[in-house]
Scaffold this active site. Structure first.
Site, PDB file in Angstrom:
ATOM      1  N   GLY A  15       0.825  -1.212   0.000  1.00 60.53           N
ATOM      2  CA  GLY A  15       0.000   0.000   0.000  1.00 60.53           C
ATOM      3  C   GLY A  15       0.855   1.256   0.000  1.00 60.53           C
ATOM      4  O   GLY A  15       1.903   1.304   0.646  1.00 60.53           O
ATOM      5  N   ARG A  76       1.230  -5.105  -5.357  1.00 64.41           N
ATOM      6  CA  ARG A  76       1.454  -6.326  -4.589  1.00 64.41           C
ATOM      7  C   ARG A  76       1.810  -7.418  -5.595  1.00 64.41           C
ATOM      8  O   ARG A  76       1.208  -7.511  -6.654  1.00 64.41           O
ATOM      9  CB  ARG A  76       0.210  -6.681  -3.782  1.00 64.41           C
ATOM     10  CG  ARG A  76      -0.214  -5.535  -2.857  1.00 64.41           C
ATOM     11  CD  ARG A  76      -1.347  -5.939  -1.950  1.00 64.41           C
ATOM     12  NE  ARG A  76      -1.953  -4.797  -1.281  1.00 64.41           N
ATOM     13  CZ  ARG A  76      -1.461  -4.193  -0.213  1.00 64.41           C
ATOM     14  NH1 ARG A  76      -0.338  -4.645   0.332  1.00 64.41           N
ATOM     15  NH2 ARG A  76      -2.068  -3.157   0.334  1.00 64.41           N
ATOM     16  N   ASP A 107       5.169  -5.466   6.140  1.00 62.58           N
ATOM     17  CA  ASP A 107       5.699  -6.801   6.443  1.00 62.58           C
ATOM     18  C   ASP A 107       5.952  -7.635   5.190  1.00 62.58           C
ATOM     19  O   ASP A 107       6.966  -8.331   5.087  1.00 62.58           O
ATOM     20  CB  ASP A 107       4.717  -7.552   7.358  1.00 62.58           C
ATOM     21  CG  ASP A 107       4.821  -7.088   8.807  1.00 62.58           C
ATOM     22  OD1 ASP A 107       5.732  -6.309   9.110  1.00 62.58           O
ATOM     23  OD2 ASP A 107       3.976  -7.507   9.630  1.00 62.58           O
ATOM     24  N   THR A 129       3.937   2.546   5.834  1.00 57.05           N
ATOM     25  CA  THR A 129       2.530   2.164   5.854  1.00 57.05           C
ATOM     26  C   THR A 129       1.774   3.095   6.787  1.00 57.05           C
ATOM     27  O   THR A 129       2.283   3.438   7.872  1.00 57.05           O
ATOM     28  CB  THR A 129       2.329   0.704   6.316  1.00 57.05           C
ATOM     29  OG1 THR A 129       0.951   0.485   6.611  1.00 57.05           O
ATOM     30  CG2 THR A 129       3.141   0.388   7.558  1.00 57.05           C
ATOM     31  N   ASP A 131      -0.637   2.330   8.536  1.00 55.22           N
ATOM     32  CA  ASP A 131      -1.216   1.562   9.640  1.00 55.22           C
ATOM     33  C   ASP A 131      -0.353   1.567  10.898  1.00 55.22           C
ATOM     34  O   ASP A 131      -0.840   1.235  11.977  1.00 55.22           O
ATOM     35  CB  ASP A 131      -1.449   0.110   9.207  1.00 55.22           C
ATOM     36  CG  ASP A 131      -2.304   0.006   7.949  1.00 55.22           C
ATOM     37  OD1 ASP A 131      -3.216   0.836   7.791  1.00 55.22           O
ATOM     38  OD2 ASP A 131      -2.053  -0.896   7.135  1.00 55.22           O
ATOM     39  N   ASP A 133       1.699  -0.538  11.849  1.00 56.70           N
ATOM     40  CA  ASP A 133       1.541  -1.868  12.441  1.00 56.70           C
ATOM     41  C   ASP A 133       2.775  -2.755  12.289  1.00 56.70           C
ATOM     42  O   ASP A 133       2.703  -3.959  12.542  1.00 56.70           O
ATOM     43  CB  ASP A 133       0.333  -2.575  11.822  1.00 56.70           C
ATOM     44  CG  ASP A 133       0.467  -2.778  10.308  1.00 56.70           C
ATOM     45  OD1 ASP A 133       1.358  -2.159   9.695  1.00 56.70           O
ATOM     46  OD2 ASP A 133      -0.330  -3.549   9.744  1.00 56.70           O
ATOM     47  N   ARG A 175      -5.940  -1.903   8.621  1.00 59.19           N
ATOM     48  CA  ARG A 175      -5.904  -3.364   8.451  1.00 59.19           C
ATOM     49  C   ARG A 175      -6.353  -4.045   9.748  1.00 59.19           C
ATOM     50  O   ARG A 175      -7.414  -3.753  10.263  1.00 59.19           O
ATOM     51  CB  ARG A 175      -4.510  -3.847   8.034  1.00 59.19           C
ATOM     52  CG  ARG A 175      -4.126  -3.482   6.614  1.00 59.19           C
ATOM     53  CD  ARG A 175      -3.049  -4.391   6.070  1.00 59.19           C
ATOM     54  NE  ARG A 175      -1.887  -4.472   6.943  1.00 59.19           N
ATOM     55  CZ  ARG A 175      -0.905  -5.337   6.794  1.00 59.19           C
ATOM     56  NH1 ARG A 175      -0.936  -6.215   5.809  1.00 59.19           N
ATOM     57  NH2 ARG A 175       0.136  -5.344   7.605  1.00 59.19           N
TER      58      ARG A 175
END
Length: 324
Positions: A15, A76, A107, A129, A131, A133, A175
């Site tokens: 992303g 992706r 990741d 990202t 996120d 995360d 996510r």
């Protein structure tokens, strides 16, 4: 320093995130300052497999620090999960004389870098990202911009919710993680934040808070739902059924990924891009650039992926305390 790195590649994968262009700029400019040539790999690992590659110089990145998205595009790539695809990517690096690769993403991007490192291609990962995360770093490029974009939208949404005395249920991205939702919810003064990492009693922790707020004079409510929690529409339906309050759903979606990066994302991307090039020049491989204990450093990818990352508990408690 006896330089062994003569040519490097840079790619963005997964992303997109605001600040990726600032990262690309930092990589190109740092490399140029150290007499290292740079190849830009377009469309992530797919471009590496298919040879979609451009030469980049210092002037090619003029002005991109302020732009969202990524000038190298992103994608992706399922093919990287196969031995054949991985071999094609490694062969491209060998054919073009790429002595090292800088890979910006999440990741999945790091796992691709890890696999290429095992095949003899020195790789450095950079966390990008919205996120936030990625387990091994306190901060990821794009997070601050995404927070500010969501906050701006919700502040405007609050005006109309207050005028009509409504409840607004807002779904934000992230996510499977709730970092974005927690920060946004705290910043907009949400009545409640629903997160995948925290179980709540719907009646006690949400409905009762709304009732108490109404008794104390609050005529509208903002409920933040992390996309990993579940359906925002289901939450809205339960609120309306329990309280009778006119409840509307807003899903902010991919607008959170766009826009000009904030100062923090531009600065962090610059620092991380610089460190990534320096790591390659120092002969490092299979490393990820991280922001840890208020400093930018590097860490073994395998060690980084093995860590666990939870929400900021102090922030969560503070937000819960001041919600009403």
């Amino acid at each position: 320093m006896d330089k062994q790195i003569r040519r490097i590649g840079v790619l963005t994968s997964g992303g997109d995130a605001p600040g990726m262009n600032a990262l690309i700029r930092a990589v190109v400019r740092t490399a140029s300052a150290h007499d290292i040539s740079v190849l830009g790999v377009r469309r992530g690992y797919s471009g590496l497999i298919n040879g979609d590659i451009i030469e980049m110089g210092s002037r090619s990145v003029d002005g991109i620090i302020r732009k969202g998205g990524t000038m190298l595009y992103t994608a992706r790539c399922k093919e990287m999960m196969s031995d054949e695809g991985l071999q094609k990517a490694a062969d491209t690096c060998k054919y073009l004389g790429i002595d090292g690769l800088i890979c910006c993403g999440g990741d999945g991007t790091f796992r691709g870098a890890q696999a290429l490192s095992r095949m003899g291609v020195p790789c450095i990962g950079v966390p990008g990202t919205i996120d936030n995360d990625i387990v091994c770093t306190d901060y990821t490029i794009g997070f601050d911009t995404a927070c500010n974009t969501a906050i701006e939208c919700i502040d405007k949404l609050r005006d109309t919710m207050q005028s009509h005395e409504r409840c607004s249920v807002v779904e934000v991205m992230g996510r499977r993680a709730g970092h974005l939702a927690l920060h946004v919810g705290c910043a907009v003064g949400a009545t409640a934040i629903l997160l995948p990492e925290r179980d709540i009693d719907f009646d006690t922790d949400l409905i009762e808070k709304m009732r108490v707020g109404r008794i104390k004079g609050r005529n509208h409510h903002i409920i933040i739902v992390a996309e990993g929690y579940g359906s925002a529409q289901d939450v809205a339906d339960r609120i309306h059924e329990s309280t009778g309050i006119d409840t509307r759903v807003t899903i902010l979606g991919h607008i959170q990924r766009g826009g000009s990066p904030t100062a923090r994302d531009r600065v962090m991307a610059t620092r991380m891009g610089y460190e990534a090039v320096m790591a390659l020049e120092a002969g490092k491989t299979n490393r990820v650039i991280v922001f840890d204990d208020n400093r930018v450093t590097d860490l073994d990818i395998e060690e980084g992926l093995a860590r666990q990352k939870d929400l900021e508990q102090d922030l969560f408690v503070a937000q819960q305390t001041v919600a009403i």
